[in-house]
Design an enzyme around this catalytic site. Structure first.
Site, PDB file in Angstrom:
ATOM      1  N   LYS A   1      71.917 -18.964  -2.747  1.00  0.00           N
ATOM      2  CA  LYS A   1      71.792 -20.280  -3.367  1.00  0.00           C
ATOM      3  C   LYS A   1      73.189 -20.855  -3.604  1.00  0.00           C
ATOM      4  O   LYS A   1      73.983 -20.293  -4.346  1.00  0.00           O
ATOM      5  CB  LYS A   1      71.020 -20.178  -4.680  1.00  0.00           C
ATOM      6  CG  LYS A   1      69.583 -19.689  -4.479  1.00  0.00           C
ATOM      7  CD  LYS A   1      68.826 -19.548  -5.775  1.00  0.00           C
ATOM      8  CE  LYS A   1      69.319 -18.401  -6.608  1.00  0.00           C
ATOM      9  NZ  LYS A   1      68.420 -18.090  -7.748  1.00  0.00           N
TER      10      LYS A   1
ATOM     11  N   THR B   1      68.770 -28.339 -16.061  1.00  0.00           N
ATOM     12  CA  THR B   1      68.407 -27.506 -14.912  1.00  0.00           C
ATOM     13  C   THR B   1      68.015 -26.084 -15.317  1.00  0.00           C
ATOM     14  O   THR B   1      68.025 -25.179 -14.483  1.00  0.00           O
ATOM     15  CB  THR B   1      69.573 -27.443 -13.923  1.00  0.00           C
ATOM     16  OG1 THR B   1      70.742 -26.935 -14.607  1.00  0.00           O
ATOM     17  CG2 THR B   1      69.892 -28.815 -13.349  1.00  0.00           C
TER      18      THR B   1
ATOM     19  N   GLY C   1      66.117 -22.897 -15.708  1.00  0.00           N
ATOM     20  CA  GLY C   1      64.961 -22.318 -15.028  1.00  0.00           C
ATOM     21  C   GLY C   1      64.917 -22.529 -13.527  1.00  0.00           C
ATOM     22  O   GLY C   1      63.930 -22.157 -12.886  1.00  0.00           O
ATOM     23  N   THR C   2      65.991 -23.077 -12.936  1.00  0.00           N
ATOM     24  CA  THR C   2      65.942 -23.352 -11.496  1.00  0.00           C
ATOM     25  C   THR C   2      65.754 -22.088 -10.669  1.00  0.00           C
ATOM     26  O   THR C   2      64.978 -22.071  -9.715  1.00  0.00           O
ATOM     27  CB  THR C   2      67.217 -24.075 -11.028  1.00  0.00           C
ATOM     28  OG1 THR C   2      68.362 -23.364 -11.498  1.00  0.00           O
ATOM     29  CG2 THR C   2      67.260 -25.488 -11.531  1.00  0.00           C
ATOM     30  N   GLY C   3      66.477 -21.013 -11.008  1.00  0.00           N
ATOM     31  CA  GLY C   3      66.377 -19.788 -10.209  1.00  0.00           C
ATOM     32  C   GLY C   3      65.001 -19.158 -10.283  1.00  0.00           C
ATOM     33  O   GLY C   3      64.431 -18.748  -9.258  1.00  0.00           O
ATOM     34  N   CYS C   4      64.457 -19.078 -11.489  1.00  0.00           N
ATOM     35  CA  CYS C   4      63.106 -18.537 -11.666  1.00  0.00           C
ATOM     36  C   CYS C   4      62.094 -19.378 -10.899  1.00  0.00           C
ATOM     37  O   CYS C   4      61.187 -18.855 -10.237  1.00  0.00           O
ATOM     38  CB  CYS C   4      62.735 -18.526 -13.143  1.00  0.00           C
ATOM     39  SG  CYS C   4      63.872 -17.655 -14.228  1.00  0.00           S
TER      40      CYS C   4
END
Length: 269
Positions: free
Chosen positions: A173, A207, A209-212
């Site tokens: 990412k 932003t 929580g984007t990875g989860c």
């Protein structure tokens, strides 16, 4: 019966990341979400004030309860906290025989540690080899491999380094690139194929929580029967919309909006 997806992750009391974000994502994407709680955090928009991991026996019991009765079409892992939990979860997903999306969570959005330093070797040697797709951000790449990525070419080197630990695919990412430009770019590869996933970069600080959310979206799409490249592209589109619609919550960094696509053509408007 909708496809069933299991998240194995920590709880975020603020509702923006962790198991809460995973379940919201799964609902938005039309799959039945189930959960194994690995840790409980006291967490809000300002950061993580405390974290308490669950005993390995409690995590294993939750997993077996769901998988042995209900069954799953995909598994997603997030915060695993300790080496003992990493090893137990790696053994569980390796024996389940369904796609596994591993988000190697090391720190929170606010920089709070969510994985013991002593657990990194277990992530490398036990968890990543069990992954269908690993989804590290650039900070997690540095944690796992020692590589500091500062360009798109560096993302290729990072992908090779992570693939060396054994996942079938890796999604690097690139949202934290030092000179990000106008588009957010991720690299998906299995060492042979390369898929560059590009999307508009939104000037929105909310932003959390984007990875989860991205990892859960990939798992949801895999559970529907999509290939890894198809699942990653669909997940990238979903999370881009969620970031664009992210909203203020509390005094700090607010969450992405998991329900944006359910609000019609205008999204969160």
């Amino acid at each position: 019966m909708p496809p069933r997806v299991l998240t194995v992750a920590g709880s975020d009391s603020g509702g923006g990341a962790g198991v809460q974000a995973d379940l919201k994502t799964m609902l938005a994407l039309g799959v039945h979400g189930m959960s194994v709680i690995t840790a409980v955090t006291a967490q809000n928009s300002l950061g993580v004030q405390g974290a308490w991991e669950l005993p390995v026996a409690a995590v294993v019991a939750q997993y077996r309860s769901v998988v042995d009765d209900i069954g799953v079409q995909a598994v997603k892992t997030g915060m695993l906290a300790s080496g003992e939990l990493v090893e137990a979860v790696a053994e569980l997903i390796a024996g389940t025989g369904v796609p596994a999306v591993v988000d190697p969570v090391g720190v929170s959005k606010h920089g709070d540690p969510l994985l013991a330093a002593s657990a990194l070797d277990s992530v490398r040697t036990r968890l990543l080899p069990a992954a269908t797709v690993a989804t590290p951000n650039l900070d997690e790449v540095a944690q796992l491999t020692g590589l500091r990525v500062e360009s798109e070419d560096g993302m290729r080197e990072a992908a090779s380094a992570v693939l060396a630990y054994g996942p079938k695919w890796v999604l690097i990412k690139g949202g934290h690139l030092p000179s990000p430009g106008a588009r957010a770019v991720d690299l998906l590869t299995d060492g042979t194929e390369e898929h560059w996933l590009r999307a508009p970069r939104h000037a929105n600080r909310h932003t959390h929580g984007t990875g989860c959310t991205l990892a859960s979206a990939i798992a949801a799409e895999l559970a529907k029967g999509r290939s890894v490249p198809e699942a990653a592209a669909a997940a990238k589109s979903y999370v881009t919309g969620a970031i664009a619609a992210g909203f203020a919550l509390g005094a700090g960094i607010g969450p992405v909006d998991h329900a944006w696509a359910l609000r019609g053509p205008e999204g969160a408007g």
